[in-house]
Design a protein around this motif. Structure first.
Motif, short mmCIF file in Angstrom:
data_model
loop_
_atom_site.label_atom_id
_atom_site.label_comp_id
_atom_site.label_asym_id
_atom_site.label_seq_id
_atom_site.Cartn_x
_atom_site.Cartn_y
_atom_site.Cartn_z
N LEU A 155 19.71 48.18 41.73
CA LEU A 155 18.97 49.41 42.07
C LEU A 155 19.87 50.60 42.35
N ILE A 156 21.03 50.38 42.95
CA ILE A 156 21.91 51.49 43.35
C ILE A 156 22.29 52.40 42.18
N PRO A 157 22.58 51.87 40.97
CA PRO A 157 22.92 52.78 39.86
C PRO A 157 21.83 53.80 39.55
N PHE A 158 20.57 53.53 39.91
CA PHE A 158 19.51 54.51 39.69
C PHE A 158 19.59 55.66 40.70
N ILE A 159 20.33 55.44 41.79
CA ILE A 159 20.45 56.45 42.85
C ILE A 159 21.76 57.22 42.74
N THR A 160 22.87 56.48 42.57
CA THR A 160 24.19 57.12 42.47
C THR A 160 25.16 56.22 41.72
N ASN A 161 26.08 56.89 41.05
CA ASN A 161 27.17 56.18 40.38
C ASN A 161 28.53 56.59 40.95
N VAL A 163 29.93 55.56 43.67
CA VAL A 163 30.62 54.37 44.19
C VAL A 163 30.09 53.17 43.42
N PRO A 164 30.97 52.23 43.04
CA PRO A 164 30.49 51.03 42.34
C PRO A 164 29.37 50.34 43.13
N ALA A 165 28.30 50.00 42.43
CA ALA A 165 27.13 49.40 43.08
C ALA A 165 27.48 48.11 43.80
N SER A 166 28.38 47.31 43.21
CA SER A 166 28.73 46.03 43.83
C SER A 166 29.44 46.24 45.16
N LEU A 167 30.36 47.23 45.23
CA LEU A 167 31.08 47.49 46.47
C LEU A 167 30.13 48.04 47.54
N LEU A 168 29.29 48.97 47.17
CA LEU A 168 28.36 49.56 48.13
C LEU A 168 27.36 48.51 48.64
N SER A 169 26.96 47.61 47.78
CA SER A 169 26.04 46.55 48.18
C SER A 169 26.68 45.62 49.21
#
Length: 559
Positions: A155-161, A163-169
């Motif tokens: 879901l994070i890539p739909f909000i921002t790119n 920061v890598p989605a995996s790291l932010l998760s």
């Protein structure tokens, strides 16, 4: 992007390194430091940027028997020797042979590896004490955080790119687990407090493996090292090919450099008490998806992981295993080639079998066995298909090449037959090729003998032809022409098949003329037969003869 990708991969490396260390029966710290050292060395000297290297499950499975039988001190020795073998392969340019691995094998390898990655995560859902499936609050937390992490990564890539989605998760789930004081299993719980105590004292020292340097030791370690070197190179080179396809930067990775890089990394691992490893497709995909495409990403992964263990170990120790498991499930999902399920009914049956077989063996046995088995099956399938595609057609009354024979006082007449061969003549098709000819019923009209004064047209005759000036009188009956314009003679067996057919005609006192062979093939026939050629002549025409080489060693000419 490369720095953030390296940071993300450094976190994703930890659970795998720890798990593979457990597989080998050594301290988890050994697996972590193996990844630190190998990741940096391979990134600097490997085939291309973007590839992530570290402690590997495929290599760990190979070496576990050595550790169990001889002790953990033999593990660095095995890694060191495997690295030396890989360096030799790199220097000899042996990595190029990865091209022989067919695409269905690569597809099966990717699918099988995706299953292996997912399968390896299920052990984290078991209670480390009882071995039973986690239940109650701990079980719910484990399953819940794993699912939340996987969902956030998507879901994070739909909000921002940014920061890598995996790291932010990973950061979000870790913070939530701490704030809510959830009953989670952390990396410290999994690997032990000793692993995350930090400080310079945990840095491995540079030293030779603590084993006797004797022939007996070499005999013990050698079989494991050879297997580990082969498994590591296969997985690394296939990962290199995968990155070449994913990263569209106009460059192709060097297989020889990858072999050298992996070899140097394993040597460095062995000299620091490590367990050895290879390129990791799962972590490589995390790196590529996070924007890491240069060597800097691999170097920084190694740096961040090393610094994390030394300086930030307490913070790293609090990362829930569940969030890393969720990340690996996403990697497994991304690794699997779902399109292969749609096309498997549309591709040839043999290719479909190769895909399935390679996947099954990868899961059941190991990558090296799977790739070898898949490649052999593909090669046998190809050889069989080509062996069935040799077509030989014939027609009679062809006197266009009669001038290649010594001439008497009459024409050769309608008593001739031409065979047109289409396809590949090699070990698989030689039997079908020979059965296509009919020496017994082919032209048999008797002709007058030629006098000694007649001269052959030497410019049109192959040098190995017995028809030279002042040739002795020879009776000549009907002649047969073999036309190889649409055929390719691929190996020694193919040439021998031609000789055998010509010999069968010779035993019937019939003349054979061969035309449209490549210069290479004609030369090898001359070397094979010397002065005892079973055919009458090889008609050479450089303007129309095909050009190709024969995959065979040149035999010694007969004297």
């Amino acid at each position: 992007q490369n720095a953030l990708a390296g940071l993300t991969c450094s976190l994703a490396m930890i659970p795998e390194a720890v798990s593979f260390a457990f597989v080998c029966g050594v301290n988890p710290l050994v697996g972590v430091w193996t990844t630190v050292i190998m990741g940096g060395v391979a990134a600097l000297f490997g085939g291309r940027g973007g590839v992530m290297t570290g402690a590997s499950g495929a290599c760990a499975v190979v070496m576990v028997s050595l550790v169990m039988s001889k002790g953990p001190e033999y593990l660095p020795a095995g890694a060191l020797l495997a690295g030396l073998f890989q360096i030799c392969v790199g220097l000899l340019k042996g990595g190029k042979f990865i091209r022989l691995v067919p695409y269905p094998v690569s597809l099966g390898f990717v699918n099988g590896l995706a299953i292996v990655i997912a399968k390896a995560q299920w052990s984290h859902f078991n209670d480390p004490v009882t071995g039973q499936l986690l239940t109650g609050a701990r079980g719910a937390t484990m399953f819940g955080l794993t699912a939340v992490t996987a969902a956030l990564i998507k879901l994070i890539p739909f909000i921002t790119n940014a920061v890598p989605a995996s790291l932010l998760s990973i950061v979000i789930v870790t913070v939530v687990a701490k704030v809510l004081k959830l009953p989670v299993t952390t990396l410290a719980n999994m690997a032990g407090a000793e692993t995350f105590k930090g400080g310079l004292s945990i840095i491995p020292s540079l030293t030779l493996p603590a084993v006797p340097f004797t022939l007996a030791t070499l005999a013990e370690v050698l079989p494991y090292s050879i297997t580990m070197a082969a498994v590591g190179l296969i997985e690394s080179l296939l990962t290199l090919q995968l990155v070449d396809g994913l990263v569209d930067d106009g460059t192709q990775g060097s297989t020889s450099s990858e072999c050298l890089g992996q070899g140097l990394a394993n040597v460095a691992s062995g000299l620091t008490g490590g367990m050895g490893g290879c390129a990791l497709i799962g972590q490589t995909l995390i790196n590529i998806n996070s924007g890491g495409t240069s060597r800097l990403a691999g170097v920084l992964m190694s740096f961040f992981l090393g610094v994390s263990i030394i300086a930030c170990a307490p913070l790293l120790a609090g990362v829930p295993v569940a969030t890393l498991v969720g990340l690996m499930f996403v990697v497994s999902y991304s690794t699997f080639s779902w399109s292969s399920l749609r096309v498997i009914k549309k591709i040839p049956v043999t290719d479909a079998v190769v895909v399935v077989l390679t996947s099954v063996i990868t899961v059941w046995k190991d990558l090296a066995v799977a790739v070898v088995a898949g490649t052999i099956l593909s090669a046998l399938s190809f050889a069989w298909q080509q062996s069935q595609r040799v077509a030989v057609t014939s027609y009679t009354s062809d006197t266009r090449y009669a001038e290649a024979l010594p001439r008497g006082d009459g024409e050769l007449g309608a008593d001739s037959k031409t065979y047109h061969i289409n396809g590949y003549i090699f070990f698989g098709s030689s039997s079908n090729f020979q059965r296509a000819f009919d020496p017994t019923n082919d032209p048999r009209k008797l002709r007058r003998c030629f006098g000694k004064g007649e001269r052959a047209r030497e410019s049109r005759l192959h040098p190995c032809s017995p028809l030279r000036a002042h040739a002795p009188a020879l009776p000549h009956t009907g002649h047969v022409v073999m036309d190889f314009m649409e055929a390719r003679v691929l190996d020694y067996t193919g040439m021998q098949a031609i000789n055998q057919v010509c010999s069968r005609y010779g035993s019937q006192d019939k003349t054979v003329i061969i035309k449209h062979l490549s210069a290479e093939c004609a030369s090898m026939l001359r070397a094979l037969n010397g002065k005892n050629a079973p055919y009458q002549a090889v008609v050479e025409d450089p303007s129309t003869d095909p050009k190709y080489d024969v995959a065979a060693s040149r035999p010694t000419p007969k004297k």
